[in-house]
Design an enzyme around this catalytic site. Structure first.
Site, mmCIF file in Angstrom:
data_model
loop_
_atom_site.group_PDB
_atom_site.id
_atom_site.type_symbol
_atom_site.label_atom_id
_atom_site.label_comp_id
_atom_site.label_asym_id
_atom_site.label_seq_id
_atom_site.Cartn_x
_atom_site.Cartn_y
_atom_site.Cartn_z
ATOM 1 N N CYS A 1 8.103 -3.891 109.750
ATOM 2 C CA CYS A 1 7.965 -2.456 109.987
ATOM 3 C C CYS A 1 6.798 -1.844 109.241
ATOM 4 O O CYS A 1 6.984 -1.016 108.331
ATOM 5 C CB CYS A 1 9.273 -1.770 109.642
ATOM 6 S SG CYS A 1 10.568 -2.406 110.698
ATOM 7 N N PRO B 1 -11.832 -27.557 94.758
ATOM 8 C CA PRO B 1 -11.763 -27.041 96.128
ATOM 9 C C PRO B 1 -10.329 -26.855 96.596
ATOM 10 O O PRO B 1 -9.449 -27.648 96.252
ATOM 11 C CB PRO B 1 -12.441 -28.148 96.948
ATOM 12 C CG PRO B 1 -12.135 -29.400 96.189
ATOM 13 C CD PRO B 1 -12.128 -29.003 94.721
ATOM 14 N N GLY B 2 -10.078 -25.813 97.341
ATOM 15 C CA GLY B 2 -8.759 -25.586 97.918
ATOM 16 C C GLY B 2 -8.900 -25.446 99.416
ATOM 17 O O GLY B 2 -8.633 -26.364 100.191
ATOM 18 N N ARG B 3 -9.412 -24.285 99.828
ATOM 19 C CA ARG B 3 -9.483 -23.938 101.247
ATOM 20 C C ARG B 3 -10.225 -24.982 102.087
ATOM 21 O O ARG B 3 -9.805 -25.312 103.192
ATOM 22 C CB ARG B 3 -10.203 -22.588 101.367
ATOM 23 C CG ARG B 3 -10.163 -21.985 102.745
ATOM 24 C CD ARG B 3 -11.063 -20.741 102.810
ATOM 25 N NE ARG B 3 -10.957 -19.852 101.708
ATOM 26 C CZ ARG B 3 -10.246 -18.710 101.697
ATOM 27 N NH1 ARG B 3 -9.580 -18.353 102.771
ATOM 28 N NH2 ARG B 3 -10.215 -17.940 100.630
ATOM 29 N N GLY C 1 -14.304 -22.591 96.129
ATOM 30 C CA GLY C 1 -14.907 -21.447 96.803
ATOM 31 C C GLY C 1 -15.649 -21.707 98.095
ATOM 32 O O GLY C 1 -16.008 -20.754 98.808
HETATM 33 N N1 LLP Z 1 -10.713 -22.419 91.215
HETATM 34 C C1 LLP Z 1 -10.379 -21.185 90.817
HETATM 35 C C2 LLP Z 1 -10.527 -20.839 89.397
HETATM 36 C C3 LLP Z 1 -9.918 -20.231 91.743
HETATM 37 O O1 LLP Z 1 -9.627 -19.014 91.339
HETATM 38 C C4 LLP Z 1 -9.794 -20.593 93.116
HETATM 39 C C5 LLP Z 1 -9.296 -19.639 94.098
HETATM 40 C C6 LLP Z 1 -10.125 -21.913 93.483
HETATM 41 C C7 LLP Z 1 -10.592 -22.787 92.518
HETATM 42 C C8 LLP Z 1 -10.005 -22.408 94.889
HETATM 43 O O2 LLP Z 1 -10.846 -21.691 95.733
HETATM 44 P P1 LLP Z 1 -11.076 -22.158 97.251
HETATM 45 O O3 LLP Z 1 -11.806 -23.472 97.207
HETATM 46 O O4 LLP Z 1 -9.767 -22.290 97.894
HETATM 47 O O5 LLP Z 1 -11.892 -21.072 97.831
HETATM 48 N N2 LLP Z 1 -5.687 -15.842 98.838
HETATM 49 C C9 LLP Z 1 -7.102 -15.711 99.138
HETATM 50 C C10 LLP Z 1 -7.957 -16.657 98.326
HETATM 51 C C11 LLP Z 1 -7.749 -16.557 96.844
HETATM 52 C C12 LLP Z 1 -8.571 -17.527 96.049
HETATM 53 C C13 LLP Z 1 -8.195 -17.525 94.615
HETATM 54 N N3 LLP Z 1 -8.875 -18.467 93.792
HETATM 55 C C14 LLP Z 1 -7.305 -15.890 100.632
HETATM 56 O O6 LLP Z 1 -6.342 -16.095 101.356
HETATM 57 O O7 LLP Z 1 -8.435 -15.805 101.097
#
Ligand code: LLP
Length: 422
Positions: free
Chosen positions: A346, A276-278, A239
């Protein structure tokens, strides 16, 4: 911090001009920088001082095998939400004992596959899921290691569609039932509760909501232990937000995030898990597109690209901002004016940026949509029958096509004409 910079007047990905990549693979394409990816992983990991922690990269942000392999080579584990992601994590070389399985809708088949794989932890989000998992594991003569994901009823202050920790959200076990569910889980034969999991949303740019959620969860660890539960792991989800705009956004540095977590979890003696992802991959990727037309509308001017909402849906879905920069560096004297940057799909929603300040550009010029490494390619579709685009990974002066552009033949190959139409 990223490695997409102008050098000698042309934007490069590390040591390669984007113009060269465009010549080789055509446009549009996603382009990732290895150095940026590695740097972000290391900065995150090294912000924490404890030895016993697991950084489980959240595959949903970008699950290309080369991206996952790059992170796996640095020691990353994986946070997965489907059998598909589990298969990707394994194919990329992540060991099962570094994989956690999140998500509200795990199916029987998915759980069974994950049990056979021997993953590290299931993050269980509801009572029915708990019962089902325990039953499947028991049948296999196994005991599944689980964390219960709790919903702390905290608003992360992020976009409505990606907030997950409010009581009205579908995620986690409601706070006021959590104690009972932990007690119940203790008596189920097919599961062993090892931890608590919490994740309140994505693109969170303020530490406040994190701290509120983590403090509540730390209190829960203490009270569960007092009631005899053996809690050894605390999964704090993902997050952490990133800067999408060049100026006015200042998400906390991983150091500040880690300092707050160190303080809140002090003395708990748990293994911390992060998903972490983003923050790892967001700024490590861009979308490169070519201008098809510059169009003068009645009241607005449009830059029409060959990339569209099917390639990058974030602006349409979350009103997300992405900086858009010309690949050829504007001269210092260049005059900038406002354009809406749109795609060929479109729908009026196919707008990548409104009121984007750009120098004068022409059809055929390249632009880079920045910060598109997370939730870009993975959310792409073939809407308007536009084949999925190529993905390229750069390392220094090397590049590799890490996903081929789909051909029209590929795209049509999965469809069938119903036999009565033949
Ligand atoms: N863990 C869980 C349980 C999650 O649901 C998520 C993201 C993460 C980790 C990773 O979160 P991050 O570190 O990436 O914030 N498609 C959307 C974001 C969806 C996030 C879903 N869950 C966007 O493009 O902003």
């Amino acid at each position: 911090m990223h490695h997409f910079d102008y050098r000698a007047g042309v934007m490069h990905a590390e040591g390669l001009p984007l113009t060269t990549i465009a010549e080789r693979v055509g446009t549009p394409f996603y382009c990732y920088s290895t150095a940026t990816l590695e740097r972000h992983y290391r900065v995150f990991k090294e912000s924490f001082s404890m030895d016993d922690m697991l950084v489980a990269y959240s595959l949903k942000a970008n699950s290309n095998l080369s991206i996952v392999r790059t992170l796996s080579n640095l020691g990353a584990g994986a946070d997965i939400v489907s059998e598909g992601e589990l298969r990707r994590a394994l194919a990329a070389g992540i060991a099962p004992d570094k994989i956690v399985f999140s998500g509200v809708g795990k199916t029987q088949t998915e759980m069974s596959f994950a049990l056979d794989t021997g993953i590290y932890q299931f993050n269980v989000e509801s009572e029915p899921e708990l019962e089902l998992l325990s039953g499947i594991a028991e049948q296999k003569g196994q005991v599944a290691p689980i964390a219960l994901r709790v919903n702390p009823s905290i608003d992360a202050g992020t976009h409505e569609k990606i907030a997950t920790g409010r009581s009205e959200d579908k995620f986690g076990i409601p706070w006021n039932r959590a104690r009972n569910v932990f007690d119940h889980a203790r008596n189920l034969p097919g599961v062993k509760v090892v931890g608590i999991d919490v994740h309140i949303g994505s693109q969170i740019t303020d530490l406040g909501p994190f701290e509120a959620a983590f403090s509540k969860t730390a209190d829960l660890v203490r009270s569960l232990r007092a009631a005899g539960h053996d809690i050894t792991r605390l999964d704090l989800g993902g997050g952490l937000g990133i800067a999408y705009a060049r100026e006015d956004e200042a998400p906390p540095h991983p150091n500040q995030y880690a300092e707050m977590i160190g303080r809140v979890t002090k003395g708990l003696d748990v293994q911390l898990i992060f998903e972490p992802g983003r923050v790892i991959v967001g700024n490590a990727g861009i979308l490169v597109a070519r201008i098809v037309y510059i169009k003068q509308g009645d009241t607005r001017r449009f830059v029409i690209l060959d990339a569209a909402m099917n390639d990058l849906i974030r602006p349409a879905l979350y009103d997300a901002h992405h900086d858009i920069l010309p690949v050829i560096e504007p001269a210092p004297s260049a005059a900038f004016s406002l354009f809406d940057v749109v795609g060929p799909v479109c729908e009026t929603g196919d707008t990548l940026a409104r009121d984007c300040e750009l120098p004068s550009l022409e059809s055929g010029d390249l632009v880079a949509v920045m910060s598109a490494g997370a939730y870009g390619a993975v959310q792409a579709s073939e809407y308007n029958s536009r084949p999925l685009i190529a993905e390229v990974l750069v390392r220094g002066q090397d590049m590799a096509v890490i996903r081929e552009r789909r051909t029209y033949e590929d795209m049509l190959a999965a469809d069938r004409i119903a036999d009565w139409l033949e």
